[in-house]
Design an enzyme around this catalytic site. Sequence first.
Site, PDB file in Angstrom:
ATOM      1  N   ARG A   1       0.843  -1.198   0.000  1.00  0.00           N
ATOM      2  CA  ARG A   1       0.000   0.000   0.000  1.00  0.00           C
ATOM      3  C   ARG A   1       0.871   1.238   0.000  1.00  0.00           C
ATOM      4  O   ARG A   1       2.023   1.210   0.405  1.00  0.00           O
ATOM      5  CB  ARG A   1      -0.930   0.021   1.214  1.00  0.00           C
ATOM      6  CG  ARG A   1      -0.235   0.031   2.576  1.00  0.00           C
ATOM      7  CD  ARG A   1      -0.139   1.389   3.212  1.00  0.00           C
ATOM      8  NE  ARG A   1       0.626   1.359   4.442  1.00  0.00           N
ATOM      9  CZ  ARG A   1       1.917   1.655   4.513  1.00  0.00           C
ATOM     10  NH1 ARG A   1       2.607   1.975   3.443  1.00  0.00           N
ATOM     11  NH2 ARG A   1       2.540   1.630   5.690  1.00  0.00           N
TER      12      ARG A   1
ATOM     13  N   LYS B   1      12.935  -2.390   9.438  1.00  0.00           N
ATOM     14  CA  LYS B   1      12.247  -2.407  10.722  1.00  0.00           C
ATOM     15  C   LYS B   1      12.825  -3.480  11.638  1.00  0.00           C
ATOM     16  O   LYS B   1      12.360  -3.694  12.741  1.00  0.00           O
ATOM     17  CB  LYS B   1      10.774  -2.657  10.537  1.00  0.00           C
ATOM     18  CG  LYS B   1      10.055  -1.457  10.030  1.00  0.00           C
ATOM     19  CD  LYS B   1       9.594  -0.578  11.178  1.00  0.00           C
ATOM     20  CE  LYS B   1       8.430   0.249  10.739  1.00  0.00           C
ATOM     21  NZ  LYS B   1       7.701  -0.399   9.671  1.00  0.00           N
TER      22      LYS B   1
ATOM     23  N   ASP C   1      -1.888  -1.261   7.729  1.00  0.00           N
ATOM     24  CA  ASP C   1      -1.406  -2.017   6.573  1.00  0.00           C
ATOM     25  C   ASP C   1      -2.236  -3.278   6.354  1.00  0.00           C
ATOM     26  O   ASP C   1      -2.608  -3.622   5.230  1.00  0.00           O
ATOM     27  CB  ASP C   1       0.064  -2.376   6.764  1.00  0.00           C
ATOM     28  CG  ASP C   1       0.904  -1.150   7.053  1.00  0.00           C
ATOM     29  OD1 ASP C   1       0.386  -0.038   6.864  1.00  0.00           O
ATOM     30  OD2 ASP C   1       2.058  -1.303   7.472  1.00  0.00           O
TER      31      ASP C   1
ATOM     32  N   ASP D   1      -1.899   5.683  13.147  1.00  0.00           N
ATOM     33  CA  ASP D   1      -2.688   4.446  13.352  1.00  0.00           C
ATOM     34  C   ASP D   1      -2.453   3.825  14.719  1.00  0.00           C
ATOM     35  O   ASP D   1      -3.395   3.391  15.385  1.00  0.00           O
ATOM     36  CB  ASP D   1      -2.485   3.431  12.209  1.00  0.00           C
ATOM     37  CG  ASP D   1      -1.066   2.899  12.046  1.00  0.00           C
ATOM     38  OD1 ASP D   1      -0.134   3.449  12.667  1.00  0.00           O
ATOM     39  OD2 ASP D   1      -0.899   1.913  11.285  1.00  0.00           O
TER      40      ASP D   1
ATOM     41  N   GLU E   1       0.114   9.803   8.802  1.00  0.00           N
ATOM     42  CA  GLU E   1       1.308   9.003   9.095  1.00  0.00           C
ATOM     43  C   GLU E   1       1.577   9.001  10.593  1.00  0.00           C
ATOM     44  O   GLU E   1       1.484  10.041  11.255  1.00  0.00           O
ATOM     45  CB  GLU E   1       2.491   9.621   8.346  1.00  0.00           C
ATOM     46  CG  GLU E   1       3.427   8.616   7.758  1.00  0.00           C
ATOM     47  CD  GLU E   1       2.785   7.720   6.704  1.00  0.00           C
ATOM     48  OE1 GLU E   1       2.370   6.592   7.055  1.00  0.00           O
ATOM     49  OE2 GLU E   1       2.694   8.136   5.551  1.00  0.00           O
ATOM     50  N   HIS E   2       1.890   7.823  11.117  1.00  0.00           N
ATOM     51  CA  HIS E   2       2.162   7.631  12.551  1.00  0.00           C
ATOM     52  C   HIS E   2       0.942   8.011  13.399  1.00  0.00           C
ATOM     53  O   HIS E   2       1.086   8.495  14.522  1.00  0.00           O
ATOM     54  CB  HIS E   2       3.399   8.422  12.991  1.00  0.00           C
ATOM     55  CG  HIS E   2       4.671   7.852  12.428  1.00  0.00           C
ATOM     56  ND1 HIS E   2       5.321   6.791  13.012  1.00  0.00           N
ATOM     57  CD2 HIS E   2       5.376   8.159  11.320  1.00  0.00           C
ATOM     58  CE1 HIS E   2       6.405   6.493  12.294  1.00  0.00           C
ATOM     59  NE2 HIS E   2       6.454   7.308  11.255  1.00  0.00           N
TER      60      HIS E   2
HETATM   61  P1  NG1 Z   1       5.712   0.814   7.018  1.00  0.00           P
HETATM   62  O1  NG1 Z   1       6.793   1.810   7.112  1.00  0.00           O
HETATM   63  O2  NG1 Z   1       5.137   0.715   5.657  1.00  0.00           O
HETATM   64  O3  NG1 Z   1       6.122  -0.514   7.555  1.00  0.00           O
HETATM   65  C1  NG1 Z   1       4.649   1.497   9.394  1.00  0.00           C
HETATM   66  C2  NG1 Z   1       3.594   0.720  10.176  1.00  0.00           C
HETATM   67  C3  NG1 Z   1       2.207   1.334   9.997  1.00  0.00           C
HETATM   68  C4  NG1 Z   1       2.225   2.819  10.300  1.00  0.00           C
HETATM   69  C5  NG1 Z   1       3.353   3.495   9.495  1.00  0.00           C
HETATM   70  C6  NG1 Z   1       3.518   4.953   9.816  1.00  0.00           C
HETATM   71  C7  NG1 Z   1       3.917  -1.687  10.508  1.00  0.00           C
HETATM   72  C8  NG1 Z   1       3.741  -3.044   9.940  1.00  0.00           C
HETATM   73  N1  NG1 Z   1       3.535  -0.661   9.728  1.00  0.00           N
HETATM   74  O4  NG1 Z   1       4.487   1.304   8.002  1.00  0.00           O
HETATM   75  O5  NG1 Z   1       1.290   0.657  10.853  1.00  0.00           O
HETATM   76  O6  NG1 Z   1       2.369   3.083  11.672  1.00  0.00           O
HETATM   77  O7  NG1 Z   1       4.615   2.865   9.734  1.00  0.00           O
HETATM   78  O8  NG1 Z   1       2.351   5.661   9.539  1.00  0.00           O
HETATM   79  O9  NG1 Z   1       4.408  -1.532  11.611  1.00  0.00           O
END
Ligand code: NG1
Length: 419
Positions: A42, A231, A187, A51, A48-49
């Site tokens: 997606r 991550k 996500d 959820d 952003e940040h």
């Molecule tokens: P990304 O960077 O696509 O993994 C992460 C979190 C989301 C959300 C965004 C910031 C996971 C799996 N995804 O996304 O839930 O917090 O950062 O908006 O942790």
Amino acid sequence: MHQRKDNMGSSWQDHGLSAPVEAFHEAFDGLPPTHFSRAPGRVNLIGEHTDYNGLPVLPMALRQEVRILFRPREDGTVRMANRNPEFPIRSFSLSEDIPPDPAGDWGNYLKAPCQALTGLLGPLRGLDGLVTSTLPVASGLSSSSALVIAVAQALLHANETQVPTLDLAEEMARAERYTGTQGGGMDQAIALGARAGHASRVEFDPLRLYEIPVPPDWRFVVAHTLVRAEKSGWAREAYNQRNQECQEAIRRIRMALSESEVAGTEALTYPELTARFSIKNLLELGRTHLSGPLLGRFRHVVTETLRVYRSEEAMRQEDLLAFGILMDASHESLRADYEVSSPELDRLVALAREGGAAGARLTGAGFGGCVVALTDPFRLDRLMRTLEQGYYRSPRHPHRLRDVLFVAQPSGGASVEEV
Ligand code: NG1
């Protein structure tokens, strides 16, 4: 969960799975796969940040996706190979308590949904699977959750059972924390619940998706910094730290508010706070009771929430310029207050604006990964050219340009199909 079969017009050949089918035979004793499970990545358009604070987001699913060719097994073993040689084959037994692989190992993204579904449904039969992906890894386009959802669907299908879509999305958001990231639920929700041609405002507790048609002449361009936001390493620490800072900020606000102001709320949450106070009052509360990074985190979260609602309105009105201005404001807030941007992200955002975008921002967690920019069909070529010439000229990067710079197509949610 949607289920679509060959006779409805789609087949594994259409999905370019001929070579993976061969690889499946090779990996698993010459036996053929029976199905494939697909889950999209997606691009988050704004929000952003928010959820993991229980506040709304506005993503849309991509055409790029994770696919797993699979074949159910008789026993409770999961064996998973990957076409990407970076990720060696993993094998484990299903249980409610699966010992994790070392932090950062891709096996944990397989074990997370398997452990959660075994806990939910009891003993399950396993499967042999082969993963392929058209999503760049660690790019803020949620390849991790696409993998989690694709595994979950494959396992459910192998056991001839289903879990309602929104329940599954909530379960999988919790499940993914097995990997050590204190993530939110955006996500998993969009990977499962997306509708082609639409973005969704996602709300949490309980999970809800509100579909918004993406205006046909809007073009969302995704551009990768080529910097991976892993991550599994330091980016996870930085991400989890933001989550903790947001919790600390609201705890301090809660303590400072009088009993009458928080009456009826046991533990004040961000959704309660944003419902009770105007943005002016929220900013005032922040300035009075917080300082330093906590003030910045709080200010970003409450202003970003307002931007999500305003962006939804702009999209419904097909007001491209207004949407672009909100994207720019979101990036600035993520850079200055939330401190999750990077020189590469800032560079791409600046180039996008030079190239005539209505707005641009980092997307996903930040620390690397991608930006998203908005434009119309008349300015698209100029924008793509500016980004290409300004960022991807170096012959050193090993990527195909179309994998790292593309127009996002608002796509549908996950499904399982017959091979
Ligand atoms: P990304 O960077 O696509 O993994 C992460 C979190 C989301 C959300 C965004 C910031 C996971 C799996 N995804 O996304 O839930 O917090 O950062 O908006 O942790």
